[in-house]
Design an enzyme around this catalytic site. Structure first.
Site, PDB file in Angstrom:
ATOM      1  CD  GLU A 142      -2.988  -1.107   2.220  1.00  0.00           C
ATOM      2  OE1 GLU A 142      -2.603  -0.017   3.231  1.00  0.00           O
ATOM      3  OE2 GLU A 142      -3.720  -1.714   2.337  1.00  0.00           O
TER       4      GLU A 142
ATOM      5  CG  ASP B  27      -3.381   8.818   7.260  1.00  0.00           C
ATOM      6  OD1 ASP B  27      -4.413   8.091   7.355  1.00  0.00           O
ATOM      7  OD2 ASP B  27      -3.173  10.028   5.872  1.00  0.00           O
TER       8      ASP B  27
END
EC number: 4.2.1.20
Length: 269
Positions: A49, A60
């Site tokens: 990824e 995030d």
């Protein structure tokens, strides 16, 4: 059949679980990403990824936000990310690469380069899947079909708070694998409750027939092994970013290989 599906089929035939490391493209140094990707494969990664740097990454945590800020400061955007994948593909045509990011860079890319150009350029570069955090599954059927026509998969997140309706929506459009966020909150947060993950996965599998990867909170070989007993794949991101932050250029790839080899060994035990 996509490279992701081919990879998971082979792993299932072999009775093994997928190791999926995440790195932010362009972190900690702009030019190191392709070498780091090759190092991950050498260490036993099955899928990579690759995070697309973005200035407002809502899902995030501080670790990956900081990595994204560093990558942006290094001049890395979606054009550079695709260039990294092209470079990686010069030596590796088998390991799937998933781009993980947000809608804004993708939509901006098409505004600059032309309608639907991103999908064409991603396919040409050798991208195998997209995980776009803020794309709602109920609005993605046409986009998912567009990707599948190019042998690319559209991957979605599920969470402890996901409803049955949400799982059904994801099941209708997702391919490749789904990514179960094992913690409430943002990447890198909290402690992993493996019992809670184990309890949730059968619920997901009632609706989702493709493999289920688990991430957020997996920080070492022991937690990876515990999750690997119940999930089809283990995703590790924040821990790698933390480990690499502040390291000199020459240590980046060796440190990553050493860490992931330990995780791979635990998953295969």
């Amino acid at each position: 059949m996509s490279r992701i599906t081919t990879t998971f089929t082979k792993l299932q035939e072999d009775g093994r679980k997928a190791l999926i490391p995440y790195i932010t493209a362009g972190f900690p140094f702009a030019a190191i990403t392709p070498s780091l990707m090759h190092g991950m494969v050498e260490a036993g990664a099955d899928v990579i990824e690759l995070g697309v740097p973005f200035s407002d990454p809502m899902a995030d945590g501080p670790t990956i936000q900081k990595a994204g800020d560093r990558a942006i400061a290094n001049g890395v955007g979606l054009v550079q990310v695709l260039a990294y994948v092209r470079e990686f593909r010069q030596k590796n045509q088998t390991t799937p690469v998933v781009l993980m990011g947000y809608a804004n860079p993708v939509e901006r890319y098409d505004q600059i380069h032309g309608k639907d150009r991103f999908v064409d350029d991603a396919a040409e570069a050798g991208v195998d899947g997209l995980l776009i955090v803020d794309y709602p599954p109920e609005e993605c059927e046409a986009f998912a079909a567009q990707l599948r026509a190019r042998d690319m998969d559209l991957i979605f997140l599920l969470a402890p708070t996901s409803t049955t309706e949400r799982m059904q929506q994801v099941a209708r459009v997702a391919s490749g694998y789904v990514y179960y966020v094992s913690l409430k909150g943002v990447t890198g947060s909290g402690a992993l409750d493996t019992a809670a993950v184990e309890a949730m996965l059968p619920r997901i599998r009632e609706h989702v027939s493709i493999p289920v990867g688990v991430g957020f909170g997996i920080r070492d070989a022991a937690t990876a092994q515990a999750i690997g007993r119940v999930a089809d794949a283990v995703v590790i991101g924040s821990r790698i970013i933390e480990m690499l932050d502040g390291q000199p250029h020459e240590k980046i790839v060796p440190l990553t290989i050493d860490f992931l080899r330990g995780v791979r060994k635990a998953l295969d035990a």
